[in-house]
Scaffold this motif. Structure first.
Motif, short mmCIF file in Angstrom:
data_model
loop_
_atom_site.label_atom_id
_atom_site.label_comp_id
_atom_site.label_asym_id
_atom_site.label_seq_id
_atom_site.Cartn_x
_atom_site.Cartn_y
_atom_site.Cartn_z
N ASN A 54 0.83 -1.20 0.00
CA ASN A 54 0.00 0.00 0.00
C ASN A 54 0.87 1.26 0.00
N LEU A 55 1.97 1.20 0.71
CA LEU A 55 2.90 2.34 0.70
C LEU A 55 3.33 2.66 -0.74
N ILE A 56 3.64 1.60 -1.50
CA ILE A 56 4.12 1.78 -2.87
C ILE A 56 2.98 2.18 -3.81
N THR A 57 1.89 1.40 -3.75
CA THR A 57 0.82 1.56 -4.73
C THR A 57 -0.25 2.55 -4.27
N GLY A 58 -0.65 2.46 -3.02
CA GLY A 58 -1.73 3.31 -2.54
C GLY A 58 -1.29 4.71 -2.20
N PHE A 59 -0.14 4.85 -1.56
CA PHE A 59 0.28 6.17 -1.12
C PHE A 59 1.12 6.88 -2.17
N ILE A 171 5.47 2.16 9.03
CA ILE A 171 4.94 2.66 7.76
C ILE A 171 3.95 3.80 8.01
N ARG A 172 3.18 3.69 9.08
CA ARG A 172 2.28 4.78 9.44
C ARG A 172 3.09 6.04 9.74
N ASN A 173 4.17 5.89 10.51
CA ASN A 173 5.02 7.05 10.81
C ASN A 173 5.57 7.66 9.53
N PHE A 174 5.92 6.80 8.59
CA PHE A 174 6.46 7.30 7.33
C PHE A 174 5.42 8.13 6.58
N VAL A 175 4.22 7.57 6.40
CA VAL A 175 3.25 8.30 5.58
C VAL A 175 2.78 9.58 6.27
N ARG A 176 2.95 9.65 7.58
CA ARG A 176 2.57 10.89 8.27
C ARG A 176 3.80 11.74 8.58
N SER A 177 4.72 11.80 7.66
CA SER A 177 5.91 12.62 7.85
C SER A 177 6.12 13.42 6.58
N ARG A 178 7.17 14.23 6.55
CA ARG A 178 7.38 15.03 5.35
C ARG A 178 7.69 14.11 4.15
N GLN A 179 8.45 13.03 4.40
CA GLN A 179 8.77 12.13 3.30
C GLN A 179 7.50 11.45 2.76
N ILE A 184 2.87 11.13 -1.24
CA ILE A 184 1.46 11.30 -1.55
C ILE A 184 1.27 12.38 -2.61
N ALA A 185 2.09 13.43 -2.52
CA ALA A 185 2.02 14.49 -3.53
C ALA A 185 2.34 13.94 -4.92
N VAL A 186 3.30 13.01 -4.98
CA VAL A 186 3.65 12.38 -6.26
C VAL A 186 2.44 11.63 -6.81
N ARG A 187 1.74 10.93 -5.93
CA ARG A 187 0.55 10.21 -6.36
C ARG A 187 -0.51 11.18 -6.87
N GLY A 252 -4.24 3.68 -0.20
CA GLY A 252 -3.93 4.84 0.62
C GLY A 252 -4.57 4.80 1.99
N SER A 253 -5.02 3.63 2.43
CA SER A 253 -5.55 3.49 3.78
C SER A 253 -4.89 2.31 4.48
N LEU A 254 -4.06 2.58 5.48
CA LEU A 254 -3.39 1.49 6.19
C LEU A 254 -4.39 0.69 7.00
N SER A 255 -5.30 1.37 7.68
CA SER A 255 -6.29 0.62 8.46
C SER A 255 -7.17 -0.20 7.53
#
Ligand SMILES: Nc1ncnc2c1ncn2[C@@H]1O[C@H](COP(=O)(O)OP(=O)(O)OP(=O)(O)O)[C@@H](O)[C@H]1O
Ligand SMILES: [Mg+2]
Lengths: 324, 261
Positions: A54-59, A171-179, A184-187, A252-255
């Motif tokens: 999901n990190l790769i494809t969803g986010f 992974i949650r920490n990653f998606v909720r950080s600047r990186q 997500i902006a790329v997506r 784009g949803s981890l839960s």
């Protein structure tokens, strides 16, 4: 509930620790039979696979069809290391090594292909996973098509819990950080992202590499629980299985991924007595869900109390417990 | 002192030369208009300046913070970091993200913290995130979007989306700001507001601005100089008065009103 730390403790840590303790007690009391244990293990492995894909494809929006390839690398690394060094240190080392090699392969594949757009990445990742599988089938040290066994079993409920929760948290920490926001902006819009200074290639490669790492870890978990690993277990269909969980839960949803992993495991358990219709019903269910909820169960939102307005209102009215 | 120096800039798409031998200079602090009929090549000039396409030929030299950068062939993100910010004619927001997040992503490019800090929530994470959030909020206030911070970008009105595009571009801390039809789709009141805002941010942020706009009253009102593009060629340049009375410009706009300003 005003204090965010208290709130986090109540909504996150308390339920998690309770889950851990309850399952642990049930396993020790023998209530959870061998079959259920396999189901629990499968759910945990699928959660790690799904959140990392999901990190790769969803986010990040990069359509990968080769996640099973990373899983294979992690599985074989863990198996080979623990079969040589049959100790807890060997197990942890193997797991880490598997993740690192998977990440390295992800990085090397991602660097040239992630510059390309869309469909090319799907084809490149598909090709990568197939090459990995064929190599494993032909190398001597991986014992060819027969695969490796017996792989020492270090995975128990405690390890499953720690690795699954740990992977999801990281992974949650990653998606909720600047990186993560860059990814997500790329997506959302690659041209806009570039125009505001996001190095989009770098951002994609980073997300891809981290996703590959956890795909490798999931493979290690698999190998160290199921005794036997064979190249055929990590084929194209496995990649599709993981993708189904991600799409079902919501890109784009981890839960969403976590819930979908549970749901699919429960459904396949319930359908176990009807092997004839099992695959058909499973496929039908997916089609129905995709027709009525193409964005997946949770879309790209996370499960939170805010998503349940009715529940929130009731909690507000119930001011006594709220303040407590 | 010139901040942007464009020489003989040319770009073809197949047989079509969208931009042809364009010379253009901008001095520090200027507000310059780029006008021309539909399909004249205005947006293509912006895309060349921001690296969306490489030029077919010609040079672009950008000087800011005492540094001179040759733009041709550079990646868009590198050009942005050198100090050129832009908005898009066909709005390109991060639609599924909130208004605040849209600006934060631009703002955080100048507030970097390392990966381990993110993954492990190391000390410093909270403070860095607060700085990014506060900085982004400030820019939303500037663009009169403070009350919409938590709204999803896709739910904004057309005019608000154009404001958000500017807020996001400002968050990259540009020295040169390229605005592609910022008033398109706005009613006269909104356009008047925007006109005031543009002159205000130019002053407050010490910007040089290059502005594409079809609204002639806006252009004639705030631009100090104007370049007129037609079929990819600069057919006139000068002060609004000079450009307005140029016969070539009137001819290019045949049928369109140039002088209602
Ligand atoms: N990527 C592209 N590929 C092919 N042709 C293009 C491309 N981008 C622009 N063009 C062509 O170049 C010409 C100039 O387009 P451009 O968008 O720069 O015009 P413009 O002056 O911005 O027009 P408008 O006022 O309508 O926005 C047009 O004929 C357009 O079709
Ligand atoms: Mg245009």
């Amino acid at each position: 509930m005003k204090n965010p730390l208290v709130r986090q403790a109540l909504t996150l840590w308390v339920p998690l620790v309770l889950t851990y303790v309850i399952v642990l007690l049930l396993v020790q009391a023998g209530v959870v039979d061998a079959y259920m244990q396999v189901t629990i293990a499968t759910i945990c492995i699928n959660i790690v696979l799904a959140v990392s894909l999901n990190l790769i494809t969803g986010f990040t929006g990069q359509f990968s069809l080769g996640h099973a390839g990373f899983m294979a690398i992690g599985a074989y690394a863990t198996a080979l290391v623990t079969m040589r060094f049959d100790s807890i240190v060997g197990f942890i080392g193997g797991l880490l090594l598997g993740g690192i090699i998977a990440a390295l392969v992800g990085f090397l594949i991602g660097l040239p292909t992630l510059r390309l757009r869309g469909d090319y990445i799907a084809i490149a990742t598909l090709g990568m996973a197939e090459i990995i599988r064929i190599l494993l089938q032909n190398f001597e040290f991986t014992n060819g098509a027969a695969g490796l066994s017996p792989v020492p079993q270090y995975m128990d409920w405690t390890w499953f819990f720690v690795l699954t929760v740990g992977s999801v948290m990281l992974i949650r920490n990653f998606v909720r950080s600047r990186q993560g926001r860059d990814a997500i902006a790329v997506r959302e819009d690659e041209i806009a992202a570039e125009s505001i200074g996001v190095n989009t290639t770098r951002s994609k490669v980073l997300a891809f590499t981290i996703g590959a790492f956890f795909g490798g870890v999931a493979g290690g978990m698999y190998a160290s629980y199921f005794y036997v690993i064979k190249p055929e277990q990590f084929g194209f269909l496995k990649s599709i299985d993981i993708l189904v969980i991600v799409v079902l839960g919501g890109l784009g949803s981890l839960s969403g991924s976590v819930i979908a992993a549970f749901l699919l495991a429960i459904i396949s358990t319930l359908l176990q007595p009807f092997p004839g219709v099992r695959m058909i019903l499973y496929a039908l269910l997916l089609i129905v869900i995709m027709i009525f909820r193409p964005q997946g169960l949770l879309g790209n939102r996370e499960l939170s109390l805010r998503l349940l307005p009715g529940l929130r209102k009731r909690r507000r009215d119930d001011a006594g417990t709220e303040a407590a | 002192m010139s901040i942007l120096d464009v020489k003989q800039l040319t770009r073809s798409f197949g047989g079509l030369t969208a931009v042809s031998h364009v010379d253009l200079t901008l001095d520090q602090g200027e507000l310059v208009g780029l006008i021309g009929p539909n399909g004249a090549g205005k947006t293509t000039v912006f895309n060349l300046l921001t690296g969306v396409y490489p030029p077919s030929s010609g040079t672009i030299v950008f000087s800011a913070h005492g540094q001179t950068t040759s733009i041709g062939g550079k990646a868009p993100y590198a050009i942005c970091r050198a100090g050129i910010g832009r908005t898009f004619q066909n709005i390109r927001l991060f639609k599924e993200l909130t208004v605040l997040e849209n600006v934060m992503i631009a703002f955080q490019q100048n507030q970097r913290y390392p990966l381990p800090t993110s993954l492990l929530r190391l000390p410093g994470f909270g403070r860095a995130e607060d700085e990014i959030r506060d900085g982004a909020r400030e820019l939303l206030e500037v663009m009169h979007l403070g009350h919409k911070a938590e709204e999803y970008a896709v739910n904004l009105s057309y005019g608000e989306q154009r404001h958000l595009e500017i807020a996001r571009a400002l968050a990259t801390r540009p020295t040169l700001l390229l605005l592609d039809e910022p008033a398109a789709g706005m009613n006269p009141t909104e356009t008047a507001n925007l006109t005031r805002l543009i002159t205000q941010i130019r002053q407050d942020f010490g910007l040089t601005i290059l502005l594409i706009e079809h609204d002639m009253s806006l252009v004639m009102q705030i631009c100090e100089r104007i370049y007129v593009l037609d079929h990819g060629i600069v057919i006139a340049s000068g002060t609004p008065d000079e450009v307005r009375s140029d016969p070539k410009v009137i001819e290019a706009y045949l049928g369109e009103e140039v002088d209602h300003a």
